[in-house]
Scaffold this active site. Sequence first.
Site, mmCIF file in Angstrom:
data_model
loop_
_atom_site.group_PDB
_atom_site.id
_atom_site.type_symbol
_atom_site.label_atom_id
_atom_site.label_comp_id
_atom_site.label_asym_id
_atom_site.label_seq_id
_atom_site.Cartn_x
_atom_site.Cartn_y
_atom_site.Cartn_z
ATOM 1 N N ASP A 249 0.870 -1.268 0.132
ATOM 2 C CA ASP A 249 -0.002 -0.017 0.098
ATOM 3 C C ASP A 249 0.774 1.257 0.097
ATOM 4 O O ASP A 249 1.918 1.262 0.552
ATOM 5 C CB ASP A 249 -0.813 -0.255 1.264
ATOM 6 C CG ASP A 249 -1.944 1.039 0.989
ATOM 7 O OD1 ASP A 249 -2.776 0.993 0.407
ATOM 8 O OD2 ASP A 249 -1.857 1.732 2.191
ATOM 9 N N GLU B 254 2.046 -0.113 -4.792
ATOM 10 C CA GLU B 254 1.019 0.701 -5.283
ATOM 11 C C GLU B 254 1.643 2.164 -5.127
ATOM 12 O O GLU B 254 1.989 2.793 -4.189
ATOM 13 C CB GLU B 254 -0.227 0.808 -4.453
ATOM 14 C CG GLU B 254 -1.337 1.776 -4.972
ATOM 15 C CD GLU B 254 -2.071 2.503 -3.633
ATOM 16 O OE1 GLU B 254 -3.208 2.908 -4.056
ATOM 17 O OE2 GLU B 254 -1.890 2.497 -2.503
HETATM 18 C C1 GLC Z 1 -4.126 2.977 -0.444
HETATM 19 C C2 GLC Z 1 -5.428 2.189 -0.509
HETATM 20 C C3 GLC Z 1 -6.594 2.926 -0.179
HETATM 21 C C4 GLC Z 1 -6.180 3.509 1.192
HETATM 22 C C5 GLC Z 1 -5.063 4.168 1.169
HETATM 23 C C6 GLC Z 1 -4.419 4.569 2.601
HETATM 24 O O1 GLC Z 1 -4.108 4.011 -1.639
HETATM 25 O O2 GLC Z 1 -5.559 1.612 -1.985
HETATM 26 O O3 GLC Z 1 -7.651 2.188 -0.147
HETATM 27 O O4 GLC Z 1 -7.532 4.381 1.567
HETATM 28 O O5 GLC Z 1 -3.832 3.371 0.778
HETATM 29 O O6 GLC Z 1 -4.152 3.327 3.120
#
Ligand code: GLC
Length: 558
Positions: free
Chosen positions: A214, A275
Amino acid sequence: MARQATVDGEWWRAAVAYQIYPRSFADSNGDGVGDLPGIIDHLDHLAGRPDSLGVDAIWLSPIYPSPGLDGGYDVADHAGVDPLFGTMADFDRLVGEAHRRGLKVLLDLVLNHTSDRHAWFQESRRSRDNPRADWYVWHDPAGWSRRRPVPPNNWLSFFGGSAWEWEPARGQFYLHTFLPQQPDVNWREPAAAEAQLAMVRGWLARGVDGFRLDVFNALLKDPELRSNPRRWQLSRRPWDRQWHVYDKDRPDFPALIARFRAVVDEAPGRMSVGELFAGDLSQAAAYTNGHHLVFDFGLLERPWSAEAIGREIDRREAAFGPDRWPAVVLSNHDRSRHVSRFLRDLGRDDEATADRVARAAAVLLLTLRGTPFLYYGEELGLPDIRVARVAIMDPPARRAGFFFPWWNRDQCRSPMPWAAGPGAGFTNGRPWLPLSPDHDRRNVASEAADPGSVQNAYRRLLAVRRGSAALERGSFTRLATGSRDVLAYERRSGAERAVVAINFALEPRDLTPPAGSWSVRYSTNEPDGAAVAPFGPGSRRLAGLEAVILANAESASR
Ligand code: GLC
């Protein structure tokens, strides 16, 4: 088989991953919320049987104990399973059942922050000198104004407001890039970093095959906590009016990710995908290395247009070059589902067009160079649901308001419809979010019985992909088509060539394939079209929103 060669080592290059949002996949105990036994009950949908979809890995959005203020991305214990979803025994059973079907299991690691309920933070916030005092990003106020403490710098929360929250017990602020209930971990504190890596080793030892990380490029912040420079940008979101140079993407971040990856590599054959948070394509490419994939969301942010998507693909291919392997994604748990987005682009809202654009988009997703990530329900052509403002469940959306780019993420998290009828086979109780209104028709059972359904198109397409080294791992070359509405490219592996052509228009367009002898391996418009049909000399008409995969004679005779 070519595929076999990649099964160990770098299996993930040829793999297709499928994201499960556990709350919304399948509820086994009638509480209206999906759970791990529910996932186990439905693994056959994904792999292991001749009529399964045929994906290779599942990525589970967070399953850890959590107060649920950010759909589980506020983790109270990274090493456990939330009772809402089941027990650790259920998890072990899930891994075993998945592996039995040849499915890998990827966990979502939220390493940037924890929940404020996490034991580490509970301790850290108590005083300035407890053993975990420095495990989060704490700082004295920059000063006082009208008896109120002033935050240390200008950093902002992505979910709105300052990124700093005052803790009276310490007389200090802590940093939260997301909700105030999601304090950022201090990765510069060696003990905190070690504790996180120990947790990663724990999951690897349980048999997990990899991780989605994440917001991974935010893990390290500027050690001096310098304020971000102002960005002159016409945007209603204060977040957009800063250059985020000090609160993420620090120069020493690649070394940290290499350290993380070395831990993953202690167990052979595991994968990881980061991500990219609020970053651009060049960053995504720079953070991708031989072992580590990165999501960039360029494609997901483009409209349904052959030109716009073609340009994005060109940019991506140039940024990644032939040696870096991209990840391909059109939908996830943060954004409007791609069928709904593309229908808006087309100015349509009817079900027939929804099916057509879903089938064409699937060809794009599953034939570009890179590892595709499907999002649960997209194989049905599932659209967004409408959730009235007053009924929004997603707390960040409520806080961030309408100008938040991920406004109302409930829309893309509706329960998976398995069958017609009340509860849609998802639950015997009351689903935690509304079911999609068309679930009586658009569900797994009904679509399985309909040869022309989106689901069967995905199944056939995945089978074509599985039989083709060119599509799974081949090189990529864009082809000129002479039409602004037709996107075409060639994938090649040795003597095997595959030409993909997608007509983005609602009306027919001509397609002239490159010289050679081609046959149709797959067409969105021929329900049983996996059969190899000849492709006449010269040009052929593509129907509106038709996508085809052509194979050269060498591949056809394989
Ligand atoms: C990422 C996740 C999202 C979340 C954020 C904070 O972007 O995909 O769903 O709210 O991180 O953890």
